[in-house]
Design an enzyme around this catalytic site. Structure first.
Site, short mmCIF file in Angstrom:
data_model
loop_
_atom_site.label_atom_id
_atom_site.label_comp_id
_atom_site.label_asym_id
_atom_site.label_seq_id
_atom_site.Cartn_x
_atom_site.Cartn_y
_atom_site.Cartn_z
N CYS A 33 -9.84 8.99 -13.31
CA CYS A 33 -9.24 7.67 -13.12
C CYS A 33 -10.29 6.61 -12.80
O CYS A 33 -10.00 5.43 -12.83
CB CYS A 33 -8.18 7.70 -12.02
SG CYS A 33 -8.85 8.12 -10.41
N CYS A 102 -5.03 11.50 -4.99
CA CYS A 102 -5.85 10.41 -4.43
C CYS A 102 -6.30 10.76 -3.01
O CYS A 102 -7.38 10.38 -2.59
CB CYS A 102 -5.07 9.10 -4.41
SG CYS A 102 -4.26 8.71 -5.96
#
Ligand code: FES
Length: 152
Positions: A33, A102
């Site tokens: 990402c 995350c």
């Protein structure tokens, strides 16, 4: 979708910035990402006296960095190394499953910052540091959903 706590830490992140003459700095990234997290720690007598971060990434990455720095402040290095991303997620009262990866960045950034601290101390071999800090060679997150909000 996001808990009030996530929104609070995202909108009003704690401990943002750098520490001058930090005892250790850890930078990790998710190549999928593209999010990057940098963690700074100040260590005195084995205690993490201060912890700050700079995160270029999604809202969940910012919220997890913020809460992770709060958790490790005042802890010993040994205690900080035990922090898991699950604890960070629990502290945030949950994250959507697509965003749990995350929180892994925060855990890894802490480990890297502590590894950097040990390297600066110069008392342990690289193999020992990797073992103590549980460093992995592969940091790629296969679960990244690529849904960055584009926030810094
Ligand atoms: Fe948040 Fe990958 S780290 S989208």
């Amino acid at each position: 979708m996001y808990s009030d706590k996530v929104i609070d830490h995202y909108s009003n992140p704690r401990n943002v910035g750098e520490i001058e003459n930090a005892s250790g700095i850890g930078q990790v990234g998710n190549p999928v990402c593209g999010d990057i997290m940098k963690m700074y720690i100040k260590v005195e007598e084995d205690i993490i006296k201060d912890a700050t971060f700079k995160t270029f990434g999604c809202g969940a990455a910012i919220a997890t960095s913020s809460v992770a720095t709060e958790i490790i402040k005042g802890k010993t290095i040994e205690e900080a190394l035990k922090l898991t991303n699950k604890e960070v997620v629990d502290e945030l009262e949950g994250l959507p499953s697509a965003k749990v990866h995350c929180s892994v960045l925060a855990e890894e950034a802490i480990r890297e910052a502590i590894a950097d601290y040990y390297r600066k101390q110069g008392e342990k071999s690289e193999a020992e540091i990797k073992e103590i800090c549980g460093l992995k060679d592969e940091k790629e997150c296969p679960h990244c959903d690529l849904e960055n909000s584009g926030d810094e």
